[in-house]
Design an enzyme around this catalytic site. Sequence first.
Site, PDB file in Angstrom:
ATOM      1  N   GLY A 443     -29.382  46.548  25.639  1.00 55.50           N
ATOM      2  CA  GLY A 443     -28.249  45.787  25.135  1.00 55.50           C
ATOM      3  C   GLY A 443     -26.954  46.444  25.548  1.00 55.50           C
ATOM      4  O   GLY A 443     -26.942  47.596  26.008  1.00 55.50           O
ATOM      5  N   PRO A 444     -25.853  45.744  25.394  1.00 56.76           N
ATOM      6  CA  PRO A 444     -24.551  46.309  25.763  1.00 56.76           C
ATOM      7  C   PRO A 444     -24.225  47.539  24.921  1.00 56.76           C
ATOM      8  O   PRO A 444     -24.799  47.762  23.852  1.00 56.76           O
ATOM      9  CB  PRO A 444     -23.564  45.165  25.466  1.00 56.76           C
ATOM     10  CG  PRO A 444     -24.406  43.932  25.357  1.00 56.76           C
ATOM     11  CD  PRO A 444     -25.741  44.378  24.865  1.00 56.76           C
ATOM     12  N   SER A 445     -23.281  48.316  25.392  1.00 56.10           N
ATOM     13  CA  SER A 445     -22.824  49.469  24.613  1.00 56.10           C
ATOM     14  C   SER A 445     -22.282  49.001  23.273  1.00 56.10           C
ATOM     15  O   SER A 445     -21.574  48.000  23.202  1.00 56.10           O
ATOM     16  CB  SER A 445     -21.726  50.221  25.373  1.00 56.10           C
ATOM     17  OG  SER A 445     -22.242  50.779  26.561  1.00 56.10           O
ATOM     18  N   GLY A 446     -22.633  49.726  22.211  1.00 62.56           N
ATOM     19  CA  GLY A 446     -22.195  49.350  20.881  1.00 62.56           C
ATOM     20  C   GLY A 446     -23.076  48.321  20.216  1.00 62.56           C
ATOM     21  O   GLY A 446     -22.726  47.813  19.144  1.00 62.56           O
ATOM     22  N   GLY A 448     -25.978  48.873  18.896  1.00 60.76           N
ATOM     23  CA  GLY A 448     -26.709  49.452  17.770  1.00 60.76           C
ATOM     24  C   GLY A 448     -27.978  50.164  18.152  1.00 60.76           C
ATOM     25  O   GLY A 448     -28.786  50.511  17.284  1.00 60.76           O
ATOM     26  N   LYS A 449     -28.177  50.423  19.437  1.00 63.50           N
ATOM     27  CA  LYS A 449     -29.444  51.008  19.901  1.00 63.50           C
ATOM     28  C   LYS A 449     -29.637  52.419  19.352  1.00 63.50           C
ATOM     29  O   LYS A 449     -30.687  52.737  18.773  1.00 63.50           O
ATOM     30  CB  LYS A 449     -29.474  51.019  21.438  1.00 63.50           C
ATOM     31  CG  LYS A 449     -29.301  49.651  22.069  1.00 63.50           C
ATOM     32  CD  LYS A 449     -29.411  49.692  23.573  1.00 63.50           C
ATOM     33  CE  LYS A 449     -28.314  50.497  24.231  1.00 63.50           C
ATOM     34  NZ  LYS A 449     -26.978  49.881  24.055  1.00 63.50           N
ATOM     35  N   GLU A 572     -31.540  57.121  26.230  1.00 62.58           N
ATOM     36  CA  GLU A 572     -30.966  57.156  27.573  1.00 62.58           C
ATOM     37  C   GLU A 572     -31.277  58.483  28.262  1.00 62.58           C
ATOM     38  O   GLU A 572     -30.390  59.144  28.806  1.00 62.58           O
ATOM     39  CB  GLU A 572     -29.463  56.923  27.505  1.00 62.58           C
ATOM     40  CG  GLU A 572     -29.100  55.580  26.879  1.00 62.58           C
ATOM     41  CD  GLU A 572     -27.618  55.338  26.853  1.00 62.58           C
ATOM     42  OE1 GLU A 572     -27.080  54.842  27.856  1.00 62.58           O
ATOM     43  OE2 GLU A 572     -27.004  55.637  25.825  1.00 62.58           O
TER      44      GLU A 572
END
Length: 648
Positions: A443-446, A448-449, A572
Amino acid sequence: MSTDTSSRPVRSARPARPARPVRGRGRGRGADGGDEGPRARFSDLLPYLLEHKRILAVVTVLSLLGAAASLAQPLLVSQVISVVQAGRSLGPLVWALIALVVLSGLISGYQHYLLQRTGESVVLSSRRHLVGRMLRLPISQFDTRRTGDLVSRVGSDTTLLRAVLTQGLVEAIGGTVTFIGALIAMLIIDPVLLGLTVLVIAASVVTVTLLSARIRIASQKAQEKTGDLAASVERALSAVRTVRASNATDREVAAIEKDAEAAWSMGIQVAKISALVVPVAGIAMQVSFLVVLGVGGFRVANGDITVANLVSFILFLFLMILPLGQAFGAVTSVSAALGALGRIREIIALPSETEGDRELAPLAVTTGAPYEAQRADAPALEFDDVSFRYAEEAVREAADSEGSTPGARAAAPVTEADPEARGPVLENVSFSVPRGRRTALVGPSGAGKSTILALIERFYDPTEGVVRLGGLDVRALDRDALRAQIGYVEQDAPVLAGSLRDNLTLGTPDATDQQCIDVLHAVNLTELLERNPLGLAAPVGEEGVMLSGGERQRLAIARTLLSAPPILLLDESTSSLDGLNEQRLREAIDAVAENRTLLVIAHRLSTVVDSDQIVVLEHGRVVGIGTHSELVQTTPLYRDLAKHQLLV
């Protein structure tokens, strides 16, 4: 594409880290928020002193013996004068007086040593208590407090507690005996002279009492400013490369100088108030001496007292004023220590990470491994309608940081707390992670990963919903037992100052050298052993400065692989690796991941496509779950991410 270079990326300049709000200004600190913080009383010092009650008892006895020796000296001097006036031989009086002086000196020297030693022990004890509490605080506390200020409390504030013992507090016990003894002797010799002396002393005592409260407040504020200075230095040094690259060196120097000047200014205020206290004893001594000398001389001339009695009275006056000066010094040192103790107690009074666990989950599993109580048919991990938002305080701290200098912005990572923290970071998130399978979070940055991994590790607890491990609410599991089942590799891949072995065995202190070597081979870090003859004892530098970004990341993964937990959380973990090292690391993870559960956050398509399951997140919500081929067909966001190789 990221490459494995030898340059050290600055921690603060790395990509956004959702699991951690901005570390803002300290809480409960008078300099920042107008709150003077918790006030400490003298009774709060007693536990630190009573830990060393045996030595203090010896010091007290020595103090009393010293007081007796001191009180005996004026009496002997009076007898010597009387004997000389009578024209008789001094005999043993001189030797007795010499013996008393020598004995008093020996007692004073040994007492000083014991007090210094006990003072250091009090500092050690306070540091143990403070560090023990500090490292067990909830992660949220570190989100809103500056590292430099916490370090200042351990280093600077605790040191002030030493002054309680070394600058007159315990000596005041013997001084009290000396004071009372001298007072009685002076009353016997001449009540008139004593009355005049008491008037002068009473005025000085009132003055010191009024000033002591101001000293405590000023000292506490001075320590807070010192904490601000330490925090500013720590911030700038930790981001020195970013500061240099941003041409912000002069601004950061100016900001630190401003904090240094503020600390200096508060130190000057303490000095000014102390300067009013210090001469009080001296003035009282001089005025008392002049009064006694003038009035006493007049009374000797009138035959009311003898010369021997006047000399004896003056000597007792000195003995009475000396402990009074010690008491004034003790007031100053205790007032300063109470200011520092207030800052220490602010941290010690905070609840530890586990303090509320029993109330949160009364039937918590506190013994054995969590897997013993799990259901065999339950998923390894499960999120059931989980929502999470950071505390309002963290949001305020994030907002407060927006007006900082470029260097300060570089040193404080941008996170989910900015700008989305005013809403939920996660909202109604539900998914499960099958046992022995690989699940990827994208998902995009921010999105909630990283927050999801933080909730699994119980760095935070959900605002709503339940996180389960093997069918059990993670809040019902002992934290140590829970974390023993999970290997967590952070996005920042932190490396501790020390050796390779120190970093590898952080979670497995009993690992053998061969096991360490094998795991380094597995993550393609053999060159670390080859380029330094010290091998596993080779230093890595402060925060791993002697390693490249990719090497730090692989070392962090090797540390986790060495512990071989049933569940691996990788945040990551290949972001700083070039293609070759990424492939080798993937092979190493694949080998160790057999029969283990993996939950991986990745920004690269190559890390995602082979996953058994992919969970797609956007704005804290799950927008798709499935395999790569399924999501390409059903989820527009994933299709767009895949089109751009997930490099967002």
